[in-house]
Write a protein that holds these residues in place. Structure first.
Motif, PDB file in Angstrom:
ATOM      1  N   LEU A 132       0.821  -1.171   0.097  1.00  0.00           N
ATOM      2  CA  LEU A 132       0.018   0.115   0.047  1.00  0.00           C
ATOM      3  C   LEU A 132       0.899   1.328   0.044  1.00  0.00           C
ATOM      4  CD1 LEU A 132      -2.686  -1.031   2.532  1.00  0.00           C
ATOM      5  CD2 LEU A 132      -3.320  -0.318   0.214  1.00  0.00           C
ATOM      6  N   GLN A 133       2.010   1.200   0.766  1.00  0.00           N
ATOM      7  CA  GLN A 133       2.726   2.489   0.945  1.00  0.00           C
ATOM      8  C   GLN A 133       3.602   2.597  -0.546  1.00  0.00           C
ATOM      9  OE1 GLN A 133       5.588   2.505   4.112  1.00  0.00           O
ATOM     10  NE2 GLN A 133       6.596   4.629   3.366  1.00  0.00           N
ATOM     11  N   LEU A 134       4.002   1.583  -1.283  1.00  0.00           N
ATOM     12  CA  LEU A 134       4.621   1.586  -2.354  1.00  0.00           C
ATOM     13  C   LEU A 134       3.596   2.277  -3.458  1.00  0.00           C
ATOM     14  CD1 LEU A 134       6.517  -1.612  -2.250  1.00  0.00           C
ATOM     15  CD2 LEU A 134       7.521   0.389  -2.719  1.00  0.00           C
ATOM     16  N   ALA A 135       2.320   1.681  -3.325  1.00  0.00           N
ATOM     17  CA  ALA A 135       1.270   2.323  -4.233  1.00  0.00           C
ATOM     18  C   ALA A 135       1.314   3.669  -4.205  1.00  0.00           C
ATOM     19  CB  ALA A 135      -0.004   1.798  -3.975  1.00  0.00           C
ATOM     20  N   LEU A 136       1.105   4.235  -2.892  1.00  0.00           N
ATOM     21  CA  LEU A 136       0.743   5.670  -2.784  1.00  0.00           C
ATOM     22  C   LEU A 136       2.374   6.645  -2.920  1.00  0.00           C
ATOM     23  CD1 LEU A 136      -1.070   6.039   0.697  1.00  0.00           C
ATOM     24  CD2 LEU A 136      -1.989   5.889  -1.592  1.00  0.00           C
ATOM     25  N   MET A 137       3.328   6.110  -2.828  1.00  0.00           N
ATOM     26  CA  MET A 137       4.509   6.606  -3.229  1.00  0.00           C
ATOM     27  C   MET A 137       4.409   6.747  -4.699  1.00  0.00           C
ATOM     28  SD  MET A 137       7.053   4.778  -0.608  1.00  0.00           S
ATOM     29  CE  MET A 137       8.933   5.727  -1.250  1.00  0.00           C
ATOM     30  N   ALA A 138       4.144   5.634  -5.546  1.00  0.00           N
ATOM     31  CA  ALA A 138       4.317   5.429  -6.854  1.00  0.00           C
ATOM     32  C   ALA A 138       3.088   6.545  -7.457  1.00  0.00           C
ATOM     33  CB  ALA A 138       3.869   4.229  -7.428  1.00  0.00           C
ATOM     34  N   LEU A 139       2.094   6.878  -6.868  1.00  0.00           N
ATOM     35  CA  LEU A 139       1.217   7.912  -7.009  1.00  0.00           C
ATOM     36  C   LEU A 139       1.560   9.153  -6.787  1.00  0.00           C
ATOM     37  CD1 LEU A 139      -2.147   5.976  -6.481  1.00  0.00           C
ATOM     38  CD2 LEU A 139      -1.193   6.509  -8.533  1.00  0.00           C
ATOM     39  N   GLY A 140       2.586   9.536  -5.938  1.00  0.00           N
ATOM     40  CA  GLY A 140       3.206  10.810  -5.664  1.00  0.00           C
ATOM     41  C   GLY A 140       2.381  11.291  -4.694  1.00  0.00           C
ATOM     42  N   VAL A 141       1.629  10.501  -3.799  1.00  0.00           N
ATOM     43  CA  VAL A 141       0.833  11.227  -2.842  1.00  0.00           C
ATOM     44  C   VAL A 141       1.800  11.939  -1.644  1.00  0.00           C
ATOM     45  CG1 VAL A 141      -0.870  10.607  -0.879  1.00  0.00           C
ATOM     46  CG2 VAL A 141      -1.107   9.718  -3.063  1.00  0.00           C
ATOM     47  N   GLY A 142       1.291  12.897  -0.992  1.00  0.00           N
ATOM     48  CA  GLY A 142       1.929  13.681  -0.160  1.00  0.00           C
ATOM     49  C   GLY A 142       1.279  14.836   0.634  1.00  0.00           C
ATOM     50  N   GLU A 143       1.892  15.677   1.175  1.00  0.00           N
ATOM     51  CA  GLU A 143       1.429  16.660   2.047  1.00  0.00           C
ATOM     52  C   GLU A 143       0.157  17.413   1.308  1.00  0.00           C
ATOM     53  OE1 GLU A 143       3.302  20.141   4.622  1.00  0.00           O
ATOM     54  OE2 GLU A 143       4.698  18.764   3.602  1.00  0.00           O
ATOM     55  N   ASN A 144      -0.994  17.666   2.205  1.00  0.00           N
ATOM     56  CA  ASN A 144      -2.159  18.296   1.709  1.00  0.00           C
ATOM     57  C   ASN A 144      -3.232  17.451   1.000  1.00  0.00           C
ATOM     58  OD1 ASN A 144      -1.553  20.663   2.944  1.00  0.00           O
ATOM     59  ND2 ASN A 144      -0.208  21.276   1.498  1.00  0.00           N
ATOM     60  N   ASP A 145      -2.633  16.100   0.585  1.00  0.00           N
ATOM     61  CA  ASP A 145      -3.693  15.151  -0.171  1.00  0.00           C
ATOM     62  C   ASP A 145      -4.539  14.484   0.856  1.00  0.00           C
ATOM     63  OD1 ASP A 145      -2.363  15.851  -2.483  1.00  0.00           O
ATOM     64  OD2 ASP A 145      -1.129  14.086  -2.479  1.00  0.00           O
ATOM     65  N   ALA A 146      -5.954  14.418   0.328  1.00  0.00           N
ATOM     66  CA  ALA A 146      -6.685  13.765   1.198  1.00  0.00           C
ATOM     67  C   ALA A 146      -6.762  12.227   0.523  1.00  0.00           C
ATOM     68  CB  ALA A 146      -8.232  14.370   1.042  1.00  0.00           C
ATOM     69  N   VAL A 147      -6.702  11.382   1.400  1.00  0.00           N
ATOM     70  CA  VAL A 147      -6.776   9.829   0.949  1.00  0.00           C
ATOM     71  C   VAL A 147      -8.184   9.196   1.413  1.00  0.00           C
ATOM     72  CG1 VAL A 147      -5.970   7.517   0.889  1.00  0.00           C
ATOM     73  CG2 VAL A 147      -4.383   9.649   0.256  1.00  0.00           C
ATOM     74  N   PHE A 148      -9.020   8.722   0.811  1.00  0.00           N
ATOM     75  CA  PHE A 148     -10.157   8.278   1.497  1.00  0.00           C
ATOM     76  C   PHE A 148     -10.120   6.863   1.601  1.00  0.00           C
ATOM     77  CE2 PHE A 148     -10.950  12.139  -1.026  1.00  0.00           C
ATOM     78  CZ  PHE A 148     -11.853  12.985   0.015  1.00  0.00           C
ATOM     79  N   VAL A 149     -10.152   6.395   2.855  1.00  0.00           N
ATOM     80  CA  VAL A 149     -10.266   4.978   3.385  1.00  0.00           C
ATOM     81  C   VAL A 149     -11.370   4.698   3.950  1.00  0.00           C
ATOM     82  CG1 VAL A 149      -7.806   4.916   3.391  1.00  0.00           C
ATOM     83  CG2 VAL A 149      -9.372   5.637   5.469  1.00  0.00           C
ATOM     84  N   PRO A 150     -11.831   3.207   4.101  1.00  0.00           N
ATOM     85  CA  PRO A 150     -13.226   2.956   4.673  1.00  0.00           C
ATOM     86  C   PRO A 150     -12.825   2.894   6.213  1.00  0.00           C
ATOM     87  CG  PRO A 150     -12.106   0.929   3.581  1.00  0.00           C
ATOM     88  CD  PRO A 150     -11.422   2.223   3.271  1.00  0.00           C
ATOM     89  N   ASP A 151     -13.621   3.371   6.967  1.00  0.00           N
ATOM     90  CA  ASP A 151     -13.587   3.416   8.461  1.00  0.00           C
ATOM     91  C   ASP A 151     -13.368   1.993   9.149  1.00  0.00           C
ATOM     92  OD1 ASP A 151     -13.212   4.774  11.112  1.00  0.00           O
ATOM     93  OD2 ASP A 151     -15.474   4.849  11.343  1.00  0.00           O
ATOM     94  N   PHE A 152     -13.751   0.996   8.564  1.00  0.00           N
ATOM     95  CA  PHE A 152     -13.925  -0.349   8.886  1.00  0.00           C
ATOM     96  C   PHE A 152     -13.013  -1.301   7.944  1.00  0.00           C
ATOM     97  CE2 PHE A 152     -16.053  -4.706   9.295  1.00  0.00           C
ATOM     98  CZ  PHE A 152     -16.173  -4.754  10.524  1.00  0.00           C
TER      99      PHE A 152
END
Ligand SMILES: *Cc1c(COP(=O)(O)O)cnc(C)c1O
Length: 378
Positions: free
Chosen positions: A62-82
């Protein structure tokens, strides 16, 4: 009875697994041996993806995926609460902010309406940029990608499928690990396809992302691992695990997926008139990482769990706490956000023993105990 009986599986495939492990020791190619690339090819073919990049575990995936997409500061990432903690844990690791989304009670998966509300709210607040959603294929059932991908397009979000529990599931034949820009899975021993330690994989159809991921998993390598062109990780699947997974993937595809579905059908048939049993929407197919029932309230759930324990039947609570109530996320402001379905499900859910090697009599025994417990209360 065991909750997930890995010993029975090993007993059945012992000869092949032992030989595969021994070969790795004879070759002594413990890191990046040929079995890793062979497995990656088999996994890509099975899921219908162009590329599979194996890595050290599902959290790194998962971390590699977010790194590959260039996710960083001020980005909102939507995840299920459950979901399991990892899905959200990787977001702050990439300096971004997780936004928790409620689930549907029937499927335990991210609710597309709640997702759209959450995106609108983030846009209105104007502090964060909606960037990525990470729907989870919880308990083996693919998330509602048809609707989620429509929302992703509308708002320009990337989709990362967390299929750590979903490997083997499908929606109208399109397999888990093939949804979104990037998909991830875990080979933790108790997952639908598990190895004998930690392991994971990332999937994509994009040649550029695949190349980037291959660099990221080996210290941001360029020409080789001593030529470092970016900051990466050390996150490889070792050869021994790849060799074991090659044997287990064949067993999984040929028999285990069918068996868990047969087992789930029997549970549902025996329990559907006394508790709320899992709902598999039309066209969806689950790989049954868990078989989870819903009780009336917390008291009934905890009482049933104790009663099963007294009869030496293991059961588990996945998950006791919504992510937004985890101490690690104490500084996430969730006031006024409706996460009621997750809160209610956390109090009422119970997962029953489930794996491909459960026997009919064992399922009947568990179901009979549950029926007796519930009927006694009425
Ligand atoms: C298990 C799991 C992970 C993490 O996998 P590991 O291999 O344990 O790191 C991530 N997401 C979900 C939904 C999981 O169930």
């Amino acid at each position: 009875m065991e909750f997930r009986d890995l010993k029975r599986q090993y007993a059945k495939y012992k000869t092949e697994i032992d030989a595969a492990v021994q070969q790795v020791m004879l070759d002594s190619n413990f890191i990046s041996g040929k079995q890793v690339a062979e497995l990656e090819e088999m996994l890509a073919a099975f899921t219908g993806r162009k590329y599979c990049i194996a890595c050290a575990n599902g959290t790194d995936a998962l971390q590699l995926a977010l790194m590959a997409l260039g996710v960083g500061e001020n980005d909102a990432v939507f995840v299920p609460d459950f979901t399991f903690f990892s899905t959200a844990e990787v977001v702050p690791l990439c300096n971004a902010t997780p936004v928790f989304v409620d689930i549907e009670e029937d499927t335990f998966n991210m609710n597309p309406d709640a997702l759209e509300e959450a995106i609108e709210r983030v846009l209105q607040e104007g502090k964060l940029q909606p960037r990525v959603m990470i729907p989870v294929d919880l308990f083996g059932l693919p998330a509602d990608f048809t609707r989620l991908e429509t929302i992703a397009k509308k708002y320009g979000l990337a989709v990362v499928e967390d299929a750590a529990q979903g490997f083997g599931g499908n929606i109208r034949g399109k397999r888990a690990c093939s949804f979104g820009e990037i998909s991830t899975t875990s080979f933790f021993p108790a997952k639908p396809l598990g190895c004998y330690g930690d392991g994971g994989a990332v999937f994509t159809d994009s040649t550029e992302i695949a190349e980037y991921l291959r660099s990221l998993r080996v210290h941001g390598k360029g020409q080789d691992k001593y030529d470092n062109i970016r900051i990466g990780m050390n996150s490889r699947l070792d050869t021994m695990q790849a060799a074991i997974l090659k044997v287990k993937l064949a067993a999984f595809a040929q028999e285990e997926l069918d068996s868990v579905n047969t087992n789930a059908r029997l549970y549902t048939q025996l329990l559907k008139d006394v508790v709320k049993t899992p709902v598999i929407p039309e066209g969806f197919y689950s790989s049954w990482a868990q078989y989870s029932i819903l009780l009336k309230d917390k008291q009934q759930r905890d009482g049933l769990m104790n009663d099963l324990k007294e009869h030496h039947i293991p059961s588990m609570i996945y998950y006791k706490k919504p992510l937004h109530k985890q101490e690690a996320f104490a500084d996430c402001d969730c006031t006024g956000i409706d996460l009621r379905v997750t809160e209610s499900v956390c109090d009422r859910i119970l997962s029953l023993p489930m794996h491909p090697y459960l026997e009919k009599q064992e399922i009947e025994e568990v179901a009979a105990l549950i029926r007796r417990y519930i009927e006694k209360l009425q």
